[in-house]
Scaffold this motif. Sequence first.
Motif, PDB file in Angstrom:
ATOM      1  N   GLY A   1     -15.991 -29.658  25.679  1.00 40.97           N
ATOM      2  CA  GLY A   1     -14.732 -28.851  26.019  1.00 40.97           C
ATOM      3  C   GLY A   1     -13.981 -28.574  24.956  1.00 40.97           C
ATOM      4  N   THR A   2     -13.683 -27.279  24.640  1.00 44.29           N
ATOM      5  CA  THR A   2     -12.770 -26.921  23.427  1.00 44.29           C
ATOM      6  C   THR A   2     -11.759 -26.016  23.755  1.00 44.29           C
ATOM      7  OG1 THR A   2     -14.511 -25.356  22.916  1.00 44.29           O
ATOM      8  CG2 THR A   2     -14.852 -27.450  22.025  1.00 44.29           C
ATOM      9  N   GLY A   3     -11.706 -25.453  25.083  1.00 45.95           N
ATOM     10  CA  GLY A   3     -10.676 -24.392  25.275  1.00 45.95           C
ATOM     11  C   GLY A   3     -11.137 -23.164  24.780  1.00 45.95           C
TER      12      GLY A   3
ATOM     13  N   ILE B   1      -9.855 -25.844   7.166  1.00 46.77           N
ATOM     14  CA  ILE B   1      -9.990 -24.636   7.982  1.00 46.77           C
ATOM     15  C   ILE B   1      -9.915 -23.374   6.980  1.00 46.77           C
ATOM     16  CG2 ILE B   1      -9.183 -23.498  10.028  1.00 46.77           C
ATOM     17  CD1 ILE B   1      -8.409 -25.962  11.232  1.00 46.77           C
ATOM     18  N   GLU B   2     -10.508 -22.302   7.352  1.00 46.53           N
ATOM     19  CA  GLU B   2     -10.536 -21.123   6.563  1.00 46.53           C
ATOM     20  C   GLU B   2     -10.123 -19.889   7.638  1.00 46.53           C
ATOM     21  OE1 GLU B   2     -13.803 -20.355   4.356  1.00 46.53           O
ATOM     22  OE2 GLU B   2     -13.491 -22.274   3.017  1.00 46.53           O
ATOM     23  N   VAL B   3      -8.915 -19.236   7.450  1.00 47.44           N
ATOM     24  CA  VAL B   3      -8.574 -18.281   8.506  1.00 47.44           C
ATOM     25  C   VAL B   3      -8.634 -16.935   7.771  1.00 47.44           C
ATOM     26  CG1 VAL B   3      -6.890 -17.504   9.892  1.00 47.44           C
ATOM     27  CG2 VAL B   3      -7.043 -19.836   9.714  1.00 47.44           C
ATOM     28  N   LEU B   4      -9.242 -15.831   8.433  1.00 45.61           N
ATOM     29  CA  LEU B   4      -9.474 -14.645   7.777  1.00 45.61           C
ATOM     30  C   LEU B   4      -9.049 -13.732   8.977  1.00 45.61           C
ATOM     31  CD1 LEU B   4     -10.757 -12.593   5.739  1.00 45.61           C
ATOM     32  CD2 LEU B   4     -12.783 -12.735   7.215  1.00 45.61           C
TER      33      LEU B   4
ATOM     34  N   ALA C   1      -1.881 -10.625  21.195  1.00 47.89           N
ATOM     35  CA  ALA C   1      -3.099 -11.640  21.358  1.00 47.89           C
ATOM     36  C   ALA C   1      -3.909 -12.206  20.279  1.00 47.89           C
ATOM     37  CB  ALA C   1      -4.194 -10.614  22.269  1.00 47.89           C
ATOM     38  N   ALA C   2      -3.666 -11.600  18.994  1.00 47.27           N
ATOM     39  CA  ALA C   2      -4.469 -12.352  18.176  1.00 47.27           C
ATOM     40  C   ALA C   2      -3.704 -13.411  17.640  1.00 47.27           C
ATOM     41  CB  ALA C   2      -4.409 -11.308  16.884  1.00 47.27           C
ATOM     42  N   TYR C   3      -2.285 -13.505  17.866  1.00 45.66           N
ATOM     43  CA  TYR C   3      -1.647 -14.623  17.421  1.00 45.66           C
ATOM     44  C   TYR C   3      -1.762 -15.737  18.467  1.00 45.66           C
ATOM     45  CZ  TYR C   3       2.786 -17.449  16.861  1.00 45.66           C
ATOM     46  OH  TYR C   3       3.576 -18.513  16.879  1.00 45.66           O
ATOM     47  N   PHE C   4      -1.983 -15.729  19.641  1.00 46.21           N
ATOM     48  CA  PHE C   4      -2.187 -16.655  20.358  1.00 46.21           C
ATOM     49  C   PHE C   4      -3.842 -17.195  20.492  1.00 46.21           C
ATOM     50  CE2 PHE C   4       1.203 -15.023  23.116  1.00 46.21           C
ATOM     51  CZ  PHE C   4       2.024 -16.213  22.863  1.00 46.21           C
ATOM     52  N   VAL C   5      -4.674 -16.321  19.995  1.00 51.72           N
ATOM     53  CA  VAL C   5      -5.839 -16.661  19.811  1.00 51.72           C
ATOM     54  C   VAL C   5      -6.252 -17.535  18.545  1.00 51.72           C
ATOM     55  CG1 VAL C   5      -8.131 -15.727  18.853  1.00 51.72           C
ATOM     56  CG2 VAL C   5      -7.297 -14.644  20.644  1.00 51.72           C
ATOM     57  N   LEU C   6      -5.415 -17.108  17.461  1.00 45.64           N
ATOM     58  CA  LEU C   6      -5.410 -17.903  16.176  1.00 45.64           C
ATOM     59  C   LEU C   6      -4.771 -19.244  16.413  1.00 45.64           C
ATOM     60  CD1 LEU C   6      -5.902 -18.553  13.101  1.00 45.64           C
ATOM     61  CD2 LEU C   6      -3.541 -17.209  12.679  1.00 45.64           C
ATOM     62  N   ALA C   7      -3.795 -19.354  17.072  1.00 46.95           N
ATOM     63  CA  ALA C   7      -3.108 -20.703  17.647  1.00 46.95           C
ATOM     64  C   ALA C   7      -3.896 -21.454  18.351  1.00 46.95           C
ATOM     65  CB  ALA C   7      -1.704 -20.298  18.348  1.00 46.95           C
ATOM     66  N   GLU C   8      -4.558 -20.952  19.388  1.00 42.29           N
ATOM     67  CA  GLU C   8      -5.692 -21.797  20.198  1.00 42.29           C
ATOM     68  C   GLU C   8      -6.621 -22.216  19.343  1.00 42.29           C
ATOM     69  OE1 GLU C   8      -6.932 -23.894  23.341  1.00 42.29           O
ATOM     70  OE2 GLU C   8      -5.157 -22.750  23.076  1.00 42.29           O
ATOM     71  N   ALA C   9      -7.461 -21.418  18.537  1.00 42.05           N
ATOM     72  CA  ALA C   9      -8.530 -21.933  17.751  1.00 42.05           C
ATOM     73  C   ALA C   9      -7.962 -22.881  16.597  1.00 42.05           C
ATOM     74  CB  ALA C   9      -8.906 -20.412  16.900  1.00 42.05           C
ATOM     75  N   LEU C  10      -6.600 -22.847  15.822  1.00 42.39           N
ATOM     76  CA  LEU C  10      -6.143 -23.734  15.153  1.00 42.39           C
ATOM     77  C   LEU C  10      -6.119 -25.067  16.066  1.00 42.39           C
ATOM     78  CD1 LEU C  10      -3.961 -21.983  12.959  1.00 42.39           C
ATOM     79  CD2 LEU C  10      -6.000 -22.731  12.372  1.00 42.39           C
ATOM     80  N   THR C  11      -5.485 -24.980  17.076  1.00 45.28           N
ATOM     81  CA  THR C  11      -5.470 -26.316  17.900  1.00 45.28           C
ATOM     82  C   THR C  11      -6.777 -27.047  18.437  1.00 45.28           C
ATOM     83  OG1 THR C  11      -3.386 -25.299  18.814  1.00 45.28           O
ATOM     84  CG2 THR C  11      -4.407 -27.209  20.178  1.00 45.28           C
ATOM     85  N   ASN C  12      -7.558 -26.111  18.647  1.00 45.75           N
ATOM     86  CA  ASN C  12      -9.034 -26.565  18.872  1.00 45.75           C
ATOM     87  C   ASN C  12      -9.729 -27.148  17.832  1.00 45.75           C
ATOM     88  OD1 ASN C  12      -8.973 -25.538  21.576  1.00 45.75           O
ATOM     89  ND2 ASN C  12     -10.292 -23.510  21.045  1.00 45.75           N
ATOM     90  N   ALA C  13      -9.446 -26.669  16.603  1.00 48.11           N
ATOM     91  CA  ALA C  13     -10.263 -27.304  15.437  1.00 48.11           C
ATOM     92  C   ALA C  13      -9.628 -28.518  15.056  1.00 48.11           C
ATOM     93  CB  ALA C  13     -10.086 -26.247  14.165  1.00 48.11           C
ATOM     94  N   ALA C  14      -8.202 -28.701  15.208  1.00 45.10           N
ATOM     95  CA  ALA C  14      -7.470 -29.834  15.004  1.00 45.10           C
ATOM     96  C   ALA C  14      -7.901 -31.050  15.904  1.00 45.10           C
ATOM     97  CB  ALA C  14      -6.092 -29.668  14.923  1.00 45.10           C
TER      98      ALA C  14
ATOM     99  N   SER D   1      -0.449 -26.467  10.722  1.00 44.33           N
ATOM    100  CA  SER D   1      -1.672 -26.959  11.411  1.00 44.33           C
ATOM    101  C   SER D   1      -1.747 -28.324  10.656  1.00 44.33           C
ATOM    102  CB  SER D   1      -2.680 -26.077  10.919  1.00 44.33           C
ATOM    103  OG  SER D   1      -4.015 -26.738  10.897  1.00 44.33           O
ATOM    104  N   PRO D   2      -2.295 -29.217  11.449  1.00 41.83           N
ATOM    105  CA  PRO D   2      -2.424 -30.678  11.170  1.00 41.83           C
ATOM    106  C   PRO D   2      -3.439 -30.809   9.928  1.00 41.83           C
ATOM    107  CG  PRO D   2      -2.305 -30.405  13.447  1.00 41.83           C
ATOM    108  CD  PRO D   2      -2.320 -29.288  13.137  1.00 41.83           C
TER     109      PRO D   2
END
Length: 433
Positions: free
Chosen positions: A396-398, A349-352, A328-341, A307-308
């Motif tokens: 817009g955040t995806g 960023i804190e991931v639980l 699904a959880a993997y892609f959700v996390l990847a998209e959420a990290l991309t959105n945040a960055a 993550s940047p």
Amino acid sequence: MRFPDRSALDARLQALAFLLREGRAWLASLGMMLAALVLLPFLPLGVGLYGVPRLLQVLNQLAARAQGRAAGFAGAVIPFDRRRLSGRHSFGELAALVSAAETRRDVSWLLFHCAFALVAGVLAVGLPAAALLNVAAAPFWMLFPADAPLDLAFPVTSWASAGMTVLLGLAYGVAAWLLLPWMARRLGDGTLAILSPRRYAELSRRISDLSAARASALTAHAAELRRIERELHDGAQNRLVGVVMMLGLAQRAAETDPAAAVPFMARAQDAATEALAGLREAVHDIYPPILDELGLDGAASALTSRSPVPAALDARGLRRAPAAVESAAYFVLAEALTNAAKHSGASQIEVLLHTDSTQREDVLVVQVKDDGRGGAAVPAGDGAVVPVRGARNGRGTGLDGIARRAAAFGGKLILASPEGGPTVVRVELPCAF
């Protein structure tokens, strides 16, 4: 309704505690009833409509807590999720809320609770207290002066009246022993019966939920196919066309000058390498091999490390889930990290990742929290998305893609993103979809 096997004394103590809790909760029910009565005359004037949403929210919370207490006492499982009320509502939506079946059940429970909870609570306190007081105090009647005798159910002035008082205390004790569990069962059963939807209503709601999840799954599947087709067409296919062209030029060059064919062969090799990398990337996006190799916690660790924005991962409460859910959880996390960055301007960023276990099912939770500017919102139209708390007209955040992916598994996206932050993206994915 069957209750768990317990010793007789433990069962009475559990019943006593339940009745005392219900008696204490009666004050909140009474306050809710009085607030509704005060608001009722203003409804025809239209002014009272402004207070109805808040009133329904409080009533929904009180009913949900009562249902939880009754289910906990009875050892029952609540096989459905209660609605969540938040945000603003139009007049039509408000009318639908007021006339909804769940609102009618909540109001029926409120009337039931106001009528019986106080009586049950008073008896839960009064019967054991009266039994203890009569039995314990009667033998000491001689310590009281003749002009001010011990006065319980009746004045105690002799050993005969003291014996009668002790017998009365024992009667109170027997009544408490027999009556309190019965009252607790009736109150708990009544609460669950009133607040539980009828079987056909629950089946209808479940069918609607499954239909919505199926539509979301088909939409997500179609979107994935279009994405893969674009990646293959714009990436690997174009590069393979380049390989064919370079090989054709190399073949022609080799017929006249073999040395001139070498650069074309090198360019063909580079194009083939790029095409292979594109194919690997497309296959990786279908199901990441790292999930098989390291599991979801290891794959999430790899995502957060790339993550940047510096990201901390906590996966201590995570258990294995079905492969489709972990993907699904993997892609959700990847998209959420991309959105945040890209959109949040966050510095941390804190991931639980953890698994919530209930009597119904296990739920895989993916939560991403950033300290950015906030204001994120989900576009309207995703039925599985809980209304955004504290978000205004969001950028817009995806997040709509995350919502659709969660809905495809019967899950939900819960977003809290007030202006100024922080933003919390929480996705819940049932493991027994």
